[in-house]
Design a protein around this motif. Structure first.
Motif, PDB file in Angstrom:
ATOM      1  N   ASP A   1       9.700  -6.755   8.772  1.00  0.00           N
ATOM      2  CA  ASP A   1       8.410  -6.258   8.293  1.00  0.00           C
ATOM      3  C   ASP A   1       8.588  -5.636   6.911  1.00  0.00           C
ATOM      4  OD1 ASP A   1       5.504  -5.274   9.392  1.00  0.00           O
ATOM      5  OD2 ASP A   1       6.409  -3.786   8.046  1.00  0.00           O
ATOM      6  N   PRO A   2       7.707  -5.945   5.942  1.00  0.00           N
ATOM      7  CA  PRO A   2       7.870  -5.426   4.574  1.00  0.00           C
ATOM      8  C   PRO A   2       7.870  -3.905   4.494  1.00  0.00           C
ATOM      9  CG  PRO A   2       6.304  -7.248   4.593  1.00  0.00           C
ATOM     10  CD  PRO A   2       6.609  -6.929   6.025  1.00  0.00           C
ATOM     11  N   ILE A   3       7.021  -3.246   5.283  1.00  0.00           N
ATOM     12  CA  ILE A   3       6.983  -1.788   5.273  1.00  0.00           C
ATOM     13  C   ILE A   3       8.270  -1.222   5.882  1.00  0.00           C
ATOM     14  CG2 ILE A   3       5.795   0.267   6.109  1.00  0.00           C
ATOM     15  CD1 ILE A   3       4.182  -1.164   4.042  1.00  0.00           C
ATOM     16  N   HIS A   4       8.703  -1.830   6.979  1.00  0.00           N
ATOM     17  CA  HIS A   4       9.952  -1.390   7.616  1.00  0.00           C
ATOM     18  C   HIS A   4      11.125  -1.568   6.665  1.00  0.00           C
ATOM     19  CE1 HIS A   4      13.186  -2.046  10.927  1.00  0.00           C
ATOM     20  NE2 HIS A   4      13.111  -0.769  10.604  1.00  0.00           N
TER      21      HIS A   4
ATOM     22  N   PRO B   1       0.832  -1.214   0.000  1.00  0.00           N
ATOM     23  CA  PRO B   1       0.000   0.000   0.000  1.00  0.00           C
ATOM     24  C   PRO B   1       0.867   1.265   0.000  1.00  0.00           C
ATOM     25  CG  PRO B   1      -0.703  -1.550   1.707  1.00  0.00           C
ATOM     26  CD  PRO B   1       0.618  -2.044   1.203  1.00  0.00           C
ATOM     27  N   ILE B   2       0.726   2.058  -1.029  1.00  0.00           N
ATOM     28  CA  ILE B   2       1.554   3.252  -1.141  1.00  0.00           C
ATOM     29  C   ILE B   2       1.247   4.237  -0.019  1.00  0.00           C
ATOM     30  CG2 ILE B   2       2.092   5.239  -2.619  1.00  0.00           C
ATOM     31  CD1 ILE B   2       1.617   3.406  -5.026  1.00  0.00           C
ATOM     32  N   SER B   3      -0.018   4.300   0.382  1.00  0.00           N
ATOM     33  CA  SER B   3      -0.365   5.202   1.479  1.00  0.00           C
ATOM     34  C   SER B   3       0.350   4.804   2.765  1.00  0.00           C
ATOM     35  CB  SER B   3      -1.875   5.212   1.696  1.00  0.00           C
ATOM     36  OG  SER B   3      -2.361   3.904   1.952  1.00  0.00           O
ATOM     37  N   ASP B   4       0.486   3.483   3.026  1.00  0.00           N
ATOM     38  CA  ASP B   4       1.233   3.037   4.206  1.00  0.00           C
ATOM     39  C   ASP B   4       2.709   3.398   4.098  1.00  0.00           C
ATOM     40  OD1 ASP B   4      -1.086   2.021   5.192  1.00  0.00           O
ATOM     41  OD2 ASP B   4      -0.532  -0.096   5.051  1.00  0.00           O
TER      42      ASP B   4
END
Length: 455
Positions: free
Chosen positions: A384-387, A173-176
């Motif tokens: 974590d993928p976002i991290h 998610p680009i917003s995340d």
């Protein structure tokens, strides 16, 4: 024997295009030559290359945000909003030794929160504040290095063009990703400002101005259009009201309306905005220089030129990543990382790979080539993928000021007139500050995840 022959040809092609890159051949052509050569070695037709290039953009709705945010950066620069943001930063920091240089870094952070581009941030803030810093007694090499270093946050503080590309590639998610970049981007700004303060204090650079609440309030009111644009983007994305592409479109619309209305308001009210800080009139605090309708085509053309450089590079880099997969690069790098052991060994080895790659390649090909390889391996050991996305892209942003490539160094050299190699002397303290922040972000996942809901 055939495999050895193929490997020999791929090595020869790689060395040839590396030599071309060192001669100054554009990265787009270098990657294209490599793809064409390897396609012949692997028995792939050029029809395949054409089909894949087209397929990238057929699936890339999220990439529509990229040209819109580039246009936003040009609009806020042309309208004078960027100047008002830098005035506000200086009114807050001018009482410190090196306050103008620290304000330049702060202005880079504010500009990045609207434009999403490292080169636009460096070029805009460098062209505006470098002459002022030199007049204020700063070394011209240090002033140029400050603009180059400050521009690194252009792709970390949301909205970010490279976060859009990363999210598109990795289906995140680009917003995340945007929200996750807020705190690390702020830490990068503070880290560079601290390094800046130490350097200026040691050299006695910069004239001090008294801190005045009325000056801060006045410049804050004067920068209200910039703050509104920043708040509009972050509010829309954080609350889910806008997708990143929609947020980009809304911001472009706002900047066009604000720029045109301000232009005609200044004419009607007879306001001179050439020296925003010195204005006495009440009206000057609420309208910027703006631009007329006739200026819009030239602004759009300039933004389109930049998009025309980036978009083909994205496409050929995706095809390059596919060929690397066929050559087994993912398995080789994956095996190497897996052999490192656990969480931290894999994480820091991946960071070293990103750092070295950033020294010789622009962040876009680094992201498109390495992210699909490194991210799954990092996820397999519990990152974590976002991290990891934030870690990856902070590392890629540092590449903007690491020689021999260092795109921001070239941009800063171009807008300030200071030779590339003369800037290098003062870039290393900023590198140390950014690497320190990078390691901290890697060790403390909450820096990227704490603002995300359900994390």
């Amino acid at each position: 024997m055939a495999e050895w022959t193929d490997g020999t040809w791929v090595t020869l092609i790689s060395l040839t295009v590396t030599f071309l890159f060192m001669l100054g051949v554009p990265v787009l052509l270098v990657i294209s030559y490599w793809i064409i050569g390897c396609s012949f070695v692997l028995g792939l037709t050029l029809d395949n290359m054409g089909a894949e290039l087209l397929n990238v953009f057929n699936k890339g709705f999220a990439l529509l945000a990229m040209p819109l945010f580039i246009l936003t950066g040009d609009l806020i620069n042309k309208s004078g909003i960027a100047r008002r943001l830098s005035d506000f930063a200086y009114s807050c920091l001018g009482w410190l030794r090196g306050g103008l240089a620290m304000a330049a870094i702060g202005a880079c952070g504010l500009f990045a929160a609207i434009s999403g581009s490292n080169s636009a941030t460096t070029a805009t803030i460098g062209s505006m504040l470098h002459p002022e810093m030199v007049k204020g007694g700063y070394d011209e090499r240090f002033s140029a290095a400050t603009a180059a270093a400050g521009g690194t946050v252009g792709i970390i503080i949301p909205p970010s063009i490279i976060f859009i590309v990363y999210g598109f590639l990795m289906n995140l998610p680009i917003s995340d990703l945007f929200v996750a970049g807020i705190l690390p981007g702020a830490l990068m700004v503070f880290g560079m400002q601290f390094a800046c303060w130490l350097i200026c204090r040691a050299n006695g650079w910069g004239y001090l101005i008294p801190i005045q609440l009325n000056r801060i309030l006045k410049t804050a009111f004067g920068a209200w259009l910039g703050f509104f644009a920043i708040g509009l983007v972050l509010w829309g994305i954080y609350t889910g009201k806008f997708s990143p592409t929609e947020a980009a479109g809304v911001t472009v619309g706002f900047c066009i309306i604000a720029g045109i209305l301000s232009y005609y308001a200044t004419k009607f009210l007879h306001v001179d905005n050439t020296q925003a800080l010195e204005q006495k009139s009440f009206a000057s605090m609420f309208v910027v220089e703006g631009f007329n309708v006739g200026d819009i085509p030239s602004i759009v053309i300039r933004s389109a030129q930049i998009t025309g450089i980036l978009a083909p590079l994205i496409a050929v880099s995706v095809v390059m990543q596919q060929i690397l997969s066929l050559l087994g690069a993912q398995e080789v790098i994956g095996g190497f990382l897996t052999a490192m052991g656990g969480y931290y060994a894999v994480l820091f080895t991946a960071m070293i790979i990103v750092f070295i790659s950033g020294m010789i390649l622009e962040s876009l090909p680094v992201t498109i080539i390495l992210a699909p390889i490194l991210a799954p391996i990092a996820a397999s050991v519990g990152v974590d993928p976002i991290h990891f996305a934030v870690i990856f892209l902070v590392g890629a942003s540092i590449g903007f000021i690491t020689p021999p490539y260092g795109l921001n160094l070239y941009v800063a050299s171009g807008v300030t007139g200071v030779q590339y190699f003369r800037i290098l002397r003062y870039i290393f303290p900023y590198l140390i500050a950014l690497i320190s922040v990078w390691i901290f972000v890697a060790l403390v996942p909450s820096t990227a995840l704490s603002l995300l809901p359900n994390r």
